[in-house]
Design an enzyme around this catalytic site. Structure first.
Site, PDB file in Angstrom:
ATOM      1  N   LYS A  69      66.192  22.744  82.116  1.00  0.00           N
ATOM      2  CA  LYS A  69      65.043  22.091  81.596  1.00  0.00           C
ATOM      3  C   LYS A  69      65.630  20.503  82.159  1.00  0.00           C
ATOM      4  CE  LYS A  69      64.512  20.602  77.199  1.00  0.00           C
ATOM      5  NZ  LYS A  69      64.396  18.994  77.040  1.00  0.00           N
ATOM      6  N   ASN A  70      66.557  19.919  81.799  1.00  0.00           N
ATOM      7  CA  ASN A  70      66.885  18.638  81.741  1.00  0.00           C
ATOM      8  C   ASN A  70      66.932  18.175  83.181  1.00  0.00           C
ATOM      9  OD1 ASN A  70      66.438  18.377  79.013  1.00  0.00           O
ATOM     10  ND2 ASN A  70      68.565  18.123  78.402  1.00  0.00           N
ATOM     11  N   ARG A 100      59.098  13.030  75.283  1.00  0.00           N
ATOM     12  CA  ARG A 100      59.733  11.919  75.432  1.00  0.00           C
ATOM     13  C   ARG A 100      60.120  11.677  77.072  1.00  0.00           C
ATOM     14  NH1 ARG A 100      62.437   8.381  72.237  1.00  0.00           N
ATOM     15  NH2 ARG A 100      63.705   8.228  74.084  1.00  0.00           N
ATOM     16  N   CYS A 107      60.939  10.231  66.623  1.00  0.00           N
ATOM     17  CA  CYS A 107      61.161  11.708  67.299  1.00  0.00           C
ATOM     18  C   CYS A 107      62.019  12.291  66.126  1.00  0.00           C
ATOM     19  CB  CYS A 107      62.002  11.577  68.498  1.00  0.00           C
ATOM     20  SG  CYS A 107      63.125  12.834  69.080  1.00  0.00           S
ATOM     21  N   ARG A 151      64.758   7.121  68.942  1.00  0.00           N
ATOM     22  CA  ARG A 151      65.375   7.045  70.103  1.00  0.00           C
ATOM     23  C   ARG A 151      64.819   6.045  71.028  1.00  0.00           C
ATOM     24  NH1 ARG A 151      65.203  13.452  71.832  1.00  0.00           N
ATOM     25  NH2 ARG A 151      66.188  12.928  73.675  1.00  0.00           N
ATOM     26  N   PRO A 152      65.526   4.797  70.976  1.00  0.00           N
ATOM     27  CA  PRO A 152      64.795   3.622  71.566  1.00  0.00           C
ATOM     28  C   PRO A 152      65.055   3.863  73.084  1.00  0.00           C
ATOM     29  CG  PRO A 152      66.899   3.087  70.824  1.00  0.00           C
ATOM     30  CD  PRO A 152      66.642   4.692  70.255  1.00  0.00           C
ATOM     31  N   ILE A 153      64.249   2.665  73.914  1.00  0.00           N
ATOM     32  CA  ILE A 153      64.117   2.980  75.307  1.00  0.00           C
ATOM     33  C   ILE A 153      64.692   1.642  75.854  1.00  0.00           C
ATOM     34  CG2 ILE A 153      62.547   4.793  75.779  1.00  0.00           C
ATOM     35  CD1 ILE A 153      60.607   2.238  76.607  1.00  0.00           C
ATOM     36  N   ASP A 154      65.526   0.922  74.946  1.00  0.00           N
ATOM     37  CA  ASP A 154      65.706  -0.702  75.278  1.00  0.00           C
ATOM     38  C   ASP A 154      66.701  -0.552  76.859  1.00  0.00           C
ATOM     39  OD1 ASP A 154      67.580   0.846  73.460  1.00  0.00           O
ATOM     40  OD2 ASP A 154      68.795  -1.015  73.434  1.00  0.00           O
ATOM     41  N   LEU A 155      67.807   0.451  76.691  1.00  0.00           N
ATOM     42  CA  LEU A 155      68.611   0.555  77.788  1.00  0.00           C
ATOM     43  C   LEU A 155      67.875   0.666  79.203  1.00  0.00           C
ATOM     44  CD1 LEU A 155      71.412   2.734  76.288  1.00  0.00           C
ATOM     45  CD2 LEU A 155      71.179   0.268  76.439  1.00  0.00           C
ATOM     46  N   ASP A 197      73.261  18.990  72.400  1.00  0.00           N
ATOM     47  CA  ASP A 197      72.473  19.831  72.516  1.00  0.00           C
ATOM     48  C   ASP A 197      72.819  21.304  72.222  1.00  0.00           C
ATOM     49  OD1 ASP A 197      70.471  18.052  73.205  1.00  0.00           O
ATOM     50  OD2 ASP A 197      70.353  18.497  75.364  1.00  0.00           O
ATOM     51  N   ILE A 254      75.950  11.396  68.672  1.00  0.00           N
ATOM     52  CA  ILE A 254      74.727  10.790  69.982  1.00  0.00           C
ATOM     53  C   ILE A 254      73.650  10.507  69.006  1.00  0.00           C
ATOM     54  CG2 ILE A 254      73.581  11.584  72.025  1.00  0.00           C
ATOM     55  CD1 ILE A 254      76.301  11.259  72.612  1.00  0.00           C
ATOM     56  N   ARG A 307      59.267  24.713  74.644  1.00  0.00           N
ATOM     57  CA  ARG A 307      59.530  23.733  75.331  1.00  0.00           C
ATOM     58  C   ARG A 307      60.957  23.935  76.267  1.00  0.00           C
ATOM     59  NH1 ARG A 307      61.069  19.111  72.227  1.00  0.00           N
ATOM     60  NH2 ARG A 307      61.474  18.482  74.369  1.00  0.00           N
TER      61      ARG A 307
HETATM   62  C1  UD1 Z   1      68.945  13.570  77.213  1.00  0.00           C
HETATM   63  C2  UD1 Z   1      68.663  14.955  77.046  1.00  0.00           C
HETATM   64  C3  UD1 Z   1      68.628  15.547  75.541  1.00  0.00           C
HETATM   65  C4  UD1 Z   1      70.216  15.339  75.109  1.00  0.00           C
HETATM   66  C5  UD1 Z   1      70.495  13.935  75.462  1.00  0.00           C
HETATM   67  C6  UD1 Z   1      71.975  13.376  75.180  1.00  0.00           C
HETATM   68  C7  UD1 Z   1      66.655  15.073  78.717  1.00  0.00           C
HETATM   69  C8  UD1 Z   1      65.209  15.322  79.116  1.00  0.00           C
HETATM   70  N1  UD1 Z   1      66.942  15.221  77.686  1.00  0.00           N
HETATM   71  O1  UD1 Z   1      68.073  12.840  76.370  1.00  0.00           O
HETATM   72  O2  UD1 Z   1      68.307  16.805  75.720  1.00  0.00           O
HETATM   73  O3  UD1 Z   1      70.320  15.657  73.885  1.00  0.00           O
HETATM   74  O4  UD1 Z   1      70.236  13.384  76.897  1.00  0.00           O
HETATM   75  O5  UD1 Z   1      72.630  14.393  76.082  1.00  0.00           O
HETATM   76  O6  UD1 Z   1      67.499  15.078  79.568  1.00  0.00           O
HETATM   77  N2  UD1 Z   1      69.744   5.076  73.737  1.00  0.00           N
HETATM   78  C9  UD1 Z   1      69.441   3.863  73.265  1.00  0.00           C
HETATM   79  N3  UD1 Z   1      68.567   3.195  74.069  1.00  0.00           N
HETATM   80  C10 UD1 Z   1      68.071   3.789  75.132  1.00  0.00           C
HETATM   81  C11 UD1 Z   1      68.410   5.059  75.503  1.00  0.00           C
HETATM   82  C12 UD1 Z   1      69.049   5.907  74.533  1.00  0.00           C
HETATM   83  O7  UD1 Z   1      69.958   3.376  72.245  1.00  0.00           O
HETATM   84  O8  UD1 Z   1      67.578   3.188  75.982  1.00  0.00           O
HETATM   85  C13 UD1 Z   1      70.735   6.013  72.816  1.00  0.00           C
HETATM   86  C14 UD1 Z   1      70.062   7.269  72.076  1.00  0.00           C
HETATM   87  O9  UD1 Z   1      69.228   6.800  70.909  1.00  0.00           O
HETATM   88  C15 UD1 Z   1      70.989   8.113  71.805  1.00  0.00           C
HETATM   89  C16 UD1 Z   1      71.963   7.920  72.859  1.00  0.00           C
HETATM   90  O10 UD1 Z   1      71.657   6.493  73.580  1.00  0.00           O
HETATM   91  O11 UD1 Z   1      71.894   7.925  70.509  1.00  0.00           O
HETATM   92  C17 UD1 Z   1      72.021   8.967  74.049  1.00  0.00           C
HETATM   93  O12 UD1 Z   1      70.683   9.288  74.436  1.00  0.00           O
HETATM   94  P1  UD1 Z   1      70.177   9.698  75.858  1.00  0.00           P
HETATM   95  O13 UD1 Z   1      71.551   9.914  76.688  1.00  0.00           O
HETATM   96  O14 UD1 Z   1      69.513   8.336  76.392  1.00  0.00           O
HETATM   97  O15 UD1 Z   1      69.061  10.589  75.621  1.00  0.00           O
HETATM   98  P2  UD1 Z   1      68.034  11.126  76.469  1.00  0.00           P
HETATM   99  O16 UD1 Z   1      68.088  10.738  77.759  1.00  0.00           O
HETATM  100  O17 UD1 Z   1      66.731  10.762  75.788  1.00  0.00           O
END
Ligand code: UD1
Length: 427
Positions: free
Chosen positions: A22-23, A99, A123, A128-132, A313, A335, A405
């Protein structure tokens, strides 16, 4: 709403075919936005999230065509073609359901020069922010604006210059967005502290097949030379390591034996090591992994962390399994915050689990009892299914849409190896 009904206590035995990941699918599909030529993806799992992603891409002008898959086959072949991007907005009603929609941001920005995506919002597994994602695109020359719940990214007229992205923490999604934007940038992009998950490797290999130039694939430093254009390709989606790990836990928790056909051990080292430490027999074969329960399970101490460490996961599924182990286990979630929503549900089935901050102490009990339980997120739901397979009596797992899903034809795969499981609908 559908429920899954399980009569527990049957040891599972036989072969389970592992579906496409899926991912990986959710980061390979948006690659279609990077070229006007067709991208054909093989072994794409039949999942609600894949369908939703297809609909999102359709709204942006991507045509999707599914080729002659018979209903009885797992997976399917999809050809995606973004001859022209006709819209650059990913709306709230799609993003809130999935997401991963944020993964259109990088490729759409790189190809169309702008992209507007709804902010995903809260969520079930924590904030789960998207700042990065945004900081990475800014470092590559994009301008980012936030307004009315949407993020708008704009590239300079001449295109994204590329740049040096240093991630302060490892993010799978942010790495994927940065890579997809970088392949069409005008210059070089260096990404440091990149995620190294096998799904990122799959993404990079697909992009290379489309003509991208990426060095350091599978390492924490990716160096990407932007190209003027990419071309079409045909690419096979990797097997789902989390689905495979979940079925491995199903073999262990039911004292059974399953051969996971197509699973790749190199993608699952930490999961397999955890199972072996718990006393499960693992045999690595050329195209499969054999998982065989070996009497009682032992307690474990495990922490989730980015690949190659133990994946978040798989935390809920291991917790269900360890609820029946001998002795105590300590699981630490590093995580995501709030990823213990399955704990009260497992407790309703007789599990003894205490959460202390980021850690959960699981004291093994001799048996679990069937109960009515509620799925809260995808992997938590699988933890409940596993508990139900091992429990005495009947279990009903409500809110099955979470499972749909991410697990292709779950009841079918489990009944084929001896589980007494069926889907019930409210009509
Ligand atoms: C992806 C996977 C999800 C898995 C996760 C961690 C997909 C579709 N989903 O989710 O199944 O559980 O990796 O292996 O591939 N974070 C920030 N800011 C950001 C982005 C992330 O602070 O902009 C934090 C998140 O809150 C979390 C950590 O970074 O604590 C890791 O998240 P991330 O690796 O980004 O997870 P996803 O890509 O959302």
């Amino acid at each position: 709403m559908d429920k899954i009904f399980i009569r527990g206590g049957k040891p599972l035995s036989g072969r389970v075919t592992i579906s496409g990941a899926k991912n990986a699918a959710l980061t390979l599909m948006p690659c279609a936005l990077l070229t006007d030529e067709p991208l054909t993806l093989r072994n794409l799992p039949r999942l609600a999230d894949v369908d939703s992603f297809g609909h999102l891409l359709n709204q942006l002008g991507v045509s999707t065509m599914v080729e002659g898959a018979r209903p009885e086959d797992f997976g399917r072949v999809m050809t995606l073609r973004a001859g022209k991007i006709t819209a650059t907005v990913a709306p709230y009603d799609i993003v809130r359901k999935m997401r991963a929609s944020i993964l259109v941001l990088g490729p759409m920005l790189a190809r169309a020069g702008e992209a507007t995506v709804s902010l995903p919002g809260g969520c079930a597994i924590g904030n789960r922010p998207i700042d990065l994602h945004l900081k990475a695109l800014e470092a590559m020359g994009a301008e980012i604006e936030l307004a009315s719940g949407y993020v708008k990214a704009t590239a300079p007229k001449s295109g994204l210059p590329g740049g040096h992205v240093v991630f302060p923490l490892v993010s799978v999604g942010a790495t994927e967005n940065a890579v997809m934007a970088a392949v069409l940038a005008r210059g070089e992009t260096i990404i440091d502290n990149a995620a190294r998950e096998p799904e990122i490797i799959d993404l990079c290999r697909c992009l290379v097949a489309m003509g991208a130039k990426i060095e350091g694939i599978g390492t924490e430093r990716l160096v990407i030379q932007g190209r003027d254009r990419l071309h079409g390709a045909t690419y096979q989606v990797m097997p789902d390591r989390i689905e495979a790990g979940s079925y491995a836990c199903a073999a262990a928790i039911t004292h059974g034996e399953l051969e996971l056909v197509g699973a790749r051990h190199g993608d699952m080292t930490a999961i397999l090591a955890g199972l072996a430490d718990a006393g499960v027999h693992i045999e690595e074969r050329p195209d499969s992994i054999l998982v065989k329960a070996n009497g009682t399970l032992n307690g474990l101490t495990l922490s989730t962390a980015p690949f190659p460490a133990f994946p978040t996961d798989m935390q809920a599924q291991f917790m269900a399994m360890l609820a029946l182990a001998e002795g105590a286990s300590v699981l630490t979630e590093t995580i995501f915050e709030n990823r213990y929503m399955h704990v009260p549900e497992l407790a309703r089935m007789g599990a003894d689990i205490q959460v202390r901050g980021r850690s959960a102490v699981v004291r093994g009990v001799p048996k679990l009892n069937g109960a009515e339980v509620m799925a809260t997120d995808l992997r938590a739901s699988m933890g409940l299914i596993l508990a139900g397979l091992a429990a005495e009596g009947e279990t009903r797992v409500h809110r099955v849409y979470h499972l749909d899903r991410g697990y292709e034809r779950l009841e079918e795969k489990l009944s084929a190896v001896g589980a007494d499981i069926e889907r019930q609908s409210d009509g």
